[in-house]
Motif scaffolding. Sequence first.
Motif, PDB file in Angstrom:
ATOM      1  N   THR A 171       0.827  -1.290  -0.061  1.00 57.15           N
ATOM      2  CA  THR A 171       0.102  -0.063   0.028  1.00 57.15           C
ATOM      3  C   THR A 171       0.831   1.144   0.040  1.00 57.15           C
ATOM      4  OG1 THR A 171      -0.249  -0.133   2.477  1.00 57.15           O
ATOM      5  CG2 THR A 171      -1.892  -0.974   1.221  1.00 57.15           C
ATOM      6  N   ARG A 176      -5.113   6.534   1.626  1.00 52.33           N
ATOM      7  CA  ARG A 176      -5.527   5.845   2.983  1.00 52.33           C
ATOM      8  C   ARG A 176      -6.891   4.770   2.534  1.00 52.33           C
ATOM      9  NH1 ARG A 176      -3.086   6.410   7.008  1.00 52.33           N
ATOM     10  NH2 ARG A 176      -4.419   5.195   8.341  1.00 52.33           N
ATOM     11  N   ILE A 177      -7.788   5.593   1.743  1.00 53.42           N
ATOM     12  CA  ILE A 177      -9.015   4.670   1.436  1.00 53.42           C
ATOM     13  C   ILE A 177      -8.667   3.530   0.696  1.00 53.42           C
ATOM     14  CG2 ILE A 177     -10.925   4.577   0.069  1.00 53.42           C
ATOM     15  CD1 ILE A 177     -11.458   7.627   0.806  1.00 53.42           C
ATOM     16  N   SER A 179      -5.650   2.088   0.486  1.00 52.20           N
ATOM     17  CA  SER A 179      -4.841   1.193   1.090  1.00 52.20           C
ATOM     18  C   SER A 179      -5.637   0.184   2.140  1.00 52.20           C
ATOM     19  CB  SER A 179      -4.004   1.975   2.315  1.00 52.20           C
ATOM     20  OG  SER A 179      -3.167   2.910   1.599  1.00 52.20           O
ATOM     21  N   LYS A 180      -6.534   0.762   2.718  1.00 48.03           N
ATOM     22  CA  LYS A 180      -7.585   0.116   3.424  1.00 48.03           C
ATOM     23  C   LYS A 180      -8.360  -1.127   2.593  1.00 48.03           C
ATOM     24  CE  LYS A 180     -10.533  -0.257   7.272  1.00 48.03           C
ATOM     25  NZ  LYS A 180     -11.286  -1.701   6.606  1.00 48.03           N
ATOM     26  N   GLN A 181      -8.732  -0.749   1.553  1.00 40.61           N
ATOM     27  CA  GLN A 181      -9.304  -1.625   0.654  1.00 40.61           C
ATOM     28  C   GLN A 181      -8.438  -2.871   0.124  1.00 40.61           C
ATOM     29  OE1 GLN A 181     -10.449   1.048  -2.592  1.00 40.61           O
ATOM     30  NE2 GLN A 181     -12.427   1.312  -1.877  1.00 40.61           N
ATOM     31  N   PHE A 183      -5.781  -3.663   1.997  1.00 35.20           N
ATOM     32  CA  PHE A 183      -5.793  -4.636   3.314  1.00 35.20           C
ATOM     33  C   PHE A 183      -7.027  -5.652   3.539  1.00 35.20           C
ATOM     34  CE2 PHE A 183      -3.123  -5.398   6.821  1.00 35.20           C
ATOM     35  CZ  PHE A 183      -1.812  -4.609   6.438  1.00 35.20           C
ATOM     36  N   ASP A 184      -8.079  -4.938   3.149  1.00 36.01           N
ATOM     37  CA  ASP A 184      -9.300  -5.748   3.225  1.00 36.01           C
ATOM     38  C   ASP A 184      -9.418  -6.765   2.189  1.00 36.01           C
ATOM     39  OD1 ASP A 184     -10.046  -4.337   5.384  1.00 36.01           O
ATOM     40  OD2 ASP A 184     -11.619  -2.815   4.114  1.00 36.01           O
ATOM     41  N   ASP A 203       2.842   1.371   7.985  1.00 41.72           N
ATOM     42  CA  ASP A 203       1.655   1.903   8.485  1.00 41.72           C
ATOM     43  C   ASP A 203       1.110   1.062   9.831  1.00 41.72           C
ATOM     44  OD1 ASP A 203      -0.933   2.640   9.082  1.00 41.72           O
ATOM     45  OD2 ASP A 203      -1.365   3.321   7.084  1.00 41.72           O
ATOM     46  N   SER A 205      -1.180   1.448  12.033  1.00 43.93           N
ATOM     47  CA  SER A 205      -2.443   1.053  12.250  1.00 43.93           C
ATOM     48  C   SER A 205      -3.188  -0.071  11.094  1.00 43.93           C
ATOM     49  CB  SER A 205      -3.525   2.464  11.824  1.00 43.93           C
ATOM     50  OG  SER A 205      -3.471   2.900  10.495  1.00 43.93           O
ATOM     51  N   LEU A 206      -2.568  -0.053   9.959  1.00 41.22           N
ATOM     52  CA  LEU A 206      -2.913  -1.183   8.968  1.00 41.22           C
ATOM     53  C   LEU A 206      -2.112  -2.697   9.646  1.00 41.22           C
ATOM     54  CD1 LEU A 206      -2.251   0.087   5.461  1.00 41.22           C
ATOM     55  CD2 LEU A 206      -4.402  -0.828   6.436  1.00 41.22           C
ATOM     56  N   GLN A 209      -4.256  -4.578  12.008  1.00 41.05           N
ATOM     57  CA  GLN A 209      -5.291  -5.420  11.617  1.00 41.05           C
ATOM     58  C   GLN A 209      -5.078  -6.597  11.156  1.00 41.05           C
ATOM     59  OE1 GLN A 209      -7.338  -3.111   8.504  1.00 41.05           O
ATOM     60  NE2 GLN A 209      -6.908  -1.038   9.322  1.00 41.05           N
TER      61      GLN A 209
END
Length: 227
Positions: A171, A176-177, A179-181, A183-184, A203, A205-206, A209
């Motif tokens: 990522t 940010r958005i 990156s989250k996608q 990771f998901d 990151d 915070s990532l 998870q």
Amino acid sequence: MVKENIKIENLSKSYPEGEDRRIVLDDCSFTIEAGKMTSLVGKSGSGKTTILNLLGGLMPADQGHIYLDGEDITTYSENELDDYRAEKIGFIFQDFELIEDFTVEENICLVSDLYPKERNQKRLNELLQHLELTDLKDHLPSQLSGGEKQRTAIARALYPSPSLVLADEPTGNLDRIRSKQVFDLLRENCFLFDQTILVVTHDLSLAKQADQILVLEDGKVSRYESD
Ligand SMILES: Nc1ncnc2c1ncn2[C@@H]1O[C@H](COP(=O)(O)OP(=O)(O)OP(=O)(O)O)[C@@H](O)[C@H]1O
Ligand SMILES: [Mg+2]
């Protein structure tokens, strides 16, 4: 078949530095849980890419053992390593390593097309859609932004549903958005295909998870369960 955890025993790796050698991994032993998502964090230059390259059979260790599916890959011949990489590993490289003359779609299917497997159009379309690459599938890498190249590299690694995904800062070029996608998506793949995923990220915070976190510092790896 119950999948075995990946076991790393007494792994050491150094690189030549002038007359000397720079020790990057110093007699490391740790476990990566099968079918789970594990993140790997550590300072720049601490040896994260080195660990991924060793697990992916891309370079030899100085000493130690890496057991995957009950086999020690450090004993493999070059041919056995080729098969191991093709059959089991999905690598998302830090610098993408896309082939410039191939389109997005061709890059994604490249490795699988070399092997006698039917192209799985449904899976390809799903990945293109998830990673917002559908409209770009006929573009060449030179026509893509950094984030689009990164998403192509992610699709290429996930497309054959390998048992071990090694993701080096997947990522790093994404907002940010996205990156989250991503990771998901890695998480979802891990669950759907019973994959083991090792993901390097800066990151925190990532990183949190993931199911477990490996911290690399001064040549040693410590393992933490995620809360
Ligand atoms: N082929 C090589 N020859 C010599 N030294 C190397 C080689 N590859 C890596 N190194 C050195 O080994 C150390 C670890 O490198 P590595 O790429 O594994 O770090 P990293 O944790 O992935 O860093 P980053 O977060 O910046 O990607 C660094 O000091 C690097 O300079
Ligand atoms: Mg690196």
